[in-house]
Write a protein that holds these residues in place. Sequence first.
Motif, PDB file in Angstrom:
ATOM      1  N   SER A  68       0.846  -1.187   0.000  1.00 40.82           N
ATOM      2  CA  SER A  68       0.000   0.000   0.000  1.00 40.82           C
ATOM      3  C   SER A  68       0.885   1.241   0.000  1.00 40.82           C
ATOM      4  CB  SER A  68      -0.926   0.002   1.219  1.00 40.82           C
ATOM      5  OG  SER A  68      -1.832   1.080   1.158  1.00 40.82           O
ATOM      6  N   LYS A  69       0.560   2.176  -0.871  1.00 37.56           N
ATOM      7  CA  LYS A  69       1.371   3.390  -0.986  1.00 37.56           C
ATOM      8  C   LYS A  69       0.472   4.608  -1.116  1.00 37.56           C
ATOM      9  CE  LYS A  69       5.189   5.359  -3.694  1.00 37.56           C
ATOM     10  NZ  LYS A  69       6.126   5.130  -4.829  1.00 37.56           N
ATOM     11  N   GLY A  70       0.806   5.650  -0.365  1.00 31.65           N
ATOM     12  CA  GLY A  70       0.081   6.909  -0.438  1.00 31.65           C
ATOM     13  C   GLY A  70       1.065   8.054  -0.605  1.00 31.65           C
ATOM     14  N   GLU A  71       0.786   8.951  -1.550  1.00 30.58           N
ATOM     15  CA  GLU A  71       1.686  10.090  -1.812  1.00 30.58           C
ATOM     16  C   GLU A  71       0.890  11.384  -1.826  1.00 30.58           C
ATOM     17  OE1 GLU A  71       5.104  11.610  -5.003  1.00 30.58           O
ATOM     18  OE2 GLU A  71       4.117   9.650  -5.244  1.00 30.58           O
ATOM     19  N   TYR A  72       1.324  12.327  -1.003  1.00 30.46           N
ATOM     20  CA  TYR A  72       0.687  13.643  -0.898  1.00 30.46           C
ATOM     21  C   TYR A  72       1.605  14.671  -1.554  1.00 30.46           C
ATOM     22  CZ  TYR A  72      -1.140  17.921   1.290  1.00 30.46           C
ATOM     23  OH  TYR A  72      -1.650  19.183   1.521  1.00 30.46           O
ATOM     24  N   THR A  73       1.056  15.418  -2.513  1.00 30.19           N
ATOM     25  CA  THR A  73       1.835  16.451  -3.195  1.00 30.19           C
ATOM     26  C   THR A  73       1.023  17.733  -3.263  1.00 30.19           C
ATOM     27  OG1 THR A  73       2.923  14.765  -4.565  1.00 30.19           O
ATOM     28  CG2 THR A  73       3.081  17.051  -5.296  1.00 30.19           C
ATOM     29  N   ARG A  74       1.619  18.793  -2.754  1.00 21.55           N
ATOM     30  CA  ARG A  74       0.972  20.099  -2.823  1.00 21.55           C
ATOM     31  C   ARG A  74       2.048  21.177  -2.823  1.00 21.55           C
ATOM     32  NH1 ARG A  74      -3.889  22.574   1.046  1.00 21.55           N
ATOM     33  NH2 ARG A  74      -4.243  24.445  -0.248  1.00 21.55           N
ATOM     34  N   ASP A  75       2.012  22.011  -3.843  1.00 24.99           N
ATOM     35  CA  ASP A  75       3.021  23.045  -4.019  1.00 24.99           C
ATOM     36  C   ASP A  75       4.409  22.397  -4.043  1.00 24.99           C
ATOM     37  OD1 ASP A  75       0.951  24.943  -4.017  1.00 24.99           O
ATOM     38  OD2 ASP A  75       1.026  25.097  -1.829  1.00 24.99           O
ATOM     39  N   ARG A  76       5.278  22.786  -3.133  1.00 25.66           N
ATOM     40  CA  ARG A  76       6.641  22.235  -3.095  1.00 25.66           C
ATOM     41  C   ARG A  76       6.777  21.085  -2.101  1.00 25.66           C
ATOM     42  NH1 ARG A  76       9.905  27.617  -1.995  1.00 25.66           N
ATOM     43  NH2 ARG A  76      11.602  26.115  -1.580  1.00 25.66           N
ATOM     44  N   ASN A  77       5.676  20.692  -1.493  1.00 26.68           N
ATOM     45  CA  ASN A  77       5.719  19.657  -0.463  1.00 26.68           C
ATOM     46  C   ASN A  77       5.342  18.291  -1.030  1.00 26.68           C
ATOM     47  OD1 ASN A  77       6.174  21.518   1.850  1.00 26.68           O
ATOM     48  ND2 ASN A  77       4.160  22.299   1.224  1.00 26.68           N
ATOM     49  N   ASN A  78       6.048  17.262  -0.538  1.00 26.75           N
ATOM     50  CA  ASN A  78       5.794  15.895  -0.977  1.00 26.75           C
ATOM     51  C   ASN A  78       5.978  14.962   0.223  1.00 26.75           C
ATOM     52  OD1 ASN A  78       7.361  13.213  -2.286  1.00 26.75           O
ATOM     53  ND2 ASN A  78       5.515  13.853  -3.360  1.00 26.75           N
ATOM     54  N   TRP A  79       4.964  14.131   0.471  1.00 25.44           N
ATOM     55  CA  TRP A  79       5.020  13.192   1.591  1.00 25.44           C
ATOM     56  C   TRP A  79       4.591  11.825   1.089  1.00 25.44           C
ATOM     57  CZ3 TRP A  79       1.023  12.738   6.104  1.00 25.44           C
ATOM     58  CH2 TRP A  79       1.517  11.850   7.074  1.00 25.44           C
ATOM     59  N   VAL A  80       5.477  10.831   1.210  1.00 20.44           N
ATOM     60  CA  VAL A  80       5.232   9.486   0.682  1.00 20.44           C
ATOM     61  C   VAL A  80       5.264   8.473   1.817  1.00 20.44           C
ATOM     62  CG1 VAL A  80       5.989   7.694  -0.917  1.00 20.44           C
ATOM     63  CG2 VAL A  80       6.325  10.107  -1.498  1.00 20.44           C
ATOM     64  N   ASN A  81       4.230   7.618   1.898  1.00 22.73           N
ATOM     65  CA  ASN A  81       4.180   6.521   2.858  1.00 22.73           C
ATOM     66  C   ASN A  81       4.040   5.208   2.086  1.00 22.73           C
ATOM     67  OD1 ASN A  81       3.973   7.865   5.641  1.00 22.73           O
ATOM     68  ND2 ASN A  81       2.412   8.938   4.461  1.00 22.73           N
ATOM     69  N   ASP A  82       4.934   4.262   2.379  1.00 19.41           N
ATOM     70  CA  ASP A  82       4.968   3.005   1.642  1.00 19.41           C
ATOM     71  C   ASP A  82       4.987   1.848   2.644  1.00 19.41           C
ATOM     72  OD1 ASP A  82       5.210   1.047  -0.248  1.00 19.41           O
ATOM     73  OD2 ASP A  82       7.227   1.582  -0.889  1.00 19.41           O
TER      74      ASP A  82
END
Length: 299
Positions: A68-82
């Motif tokens: 399961s993988k979730g990736e949050y991207t907004r503006d210059r921010n990136n947060w990935v959970n794997d």
Amino acid sequence: MNKYYYCILTSWVLCSFSLVSLAQEAPKDTSYWKKASKFGLNLSQGTFNEGWQGGGLNNIALGVYLNSKGEYTRDRNNWVNDFQFQLGALKNKGDAFRKSVDRLFFDSKYGRKLSEVSQWYFFANLNFLTQIANGRDFGNERMPFISAFFTPAYLTEAIGIEWKPTKFFSMQFSPGAVRQTILGNKNLYKAIDLLAPEYKFSNYGVERGKSVRNELAIMQLVMNFDKDIAKDVNFKWRYQAFAGAKDLKAIDNRLDAQLTAKFAKYFNVNLGLIAIYDQDQVAKMQLAQSINFGFLYSW
């Protein structure tokens, strides 16, 4: 039935209920998140009667995995959970169940672009890797367990610079990464020293009698690749090199690779490879390879 069978069966049941729940309750995602999950179940079995002249041994193999993988991207921010979980066991006639794969992995990484159009990020990362079932070296009949639940477990904290030229590839440089090697059973070495002293068990680099070893790295390098290389064919690998400050000649290396081909909507063929060189375990290359066929559900 063996405890490995119960463990895999329980995992399969829990994951199945989770799938049903998610399919019924999950609302359509309209946020900045991109999410993808896969659940697989593999089963193989062979039986031969006494008159069979072709040669063969009765056997059964079971396997379950959940990615399961979730990736949050907004503006210059990136947060990935794997999150990745794999557990498999096999049984040949006359033998007990033996685990064939056992991996529990979680990685969480926050990154921020150095500029709006840059391919470089400043990042902070937390990584956890362990196993859940007991394991032994079956090459030695007298050998007791050499691994156990959360023994070993690795927790790594890192900050550094990430290069991300494409969506499917990234490279992370981390000076000063910190890693904890954790033994859920700190007394595992006692039975090994007693029953098989010739094994020269390294205790995963942890001092005997203690539960945790802390290591500081001069440098940690991590590379990730995750791409659909053809229709319904995904290739994913992760390479990690950890250069501990105490001994730069003993760099720990680990490669996890997986090729998954999906067909007929709910079925797949999965090829896996794990390669490890870690002198805290043994001073030689460790390789584990697997080929599985079975059910696959993606959402």
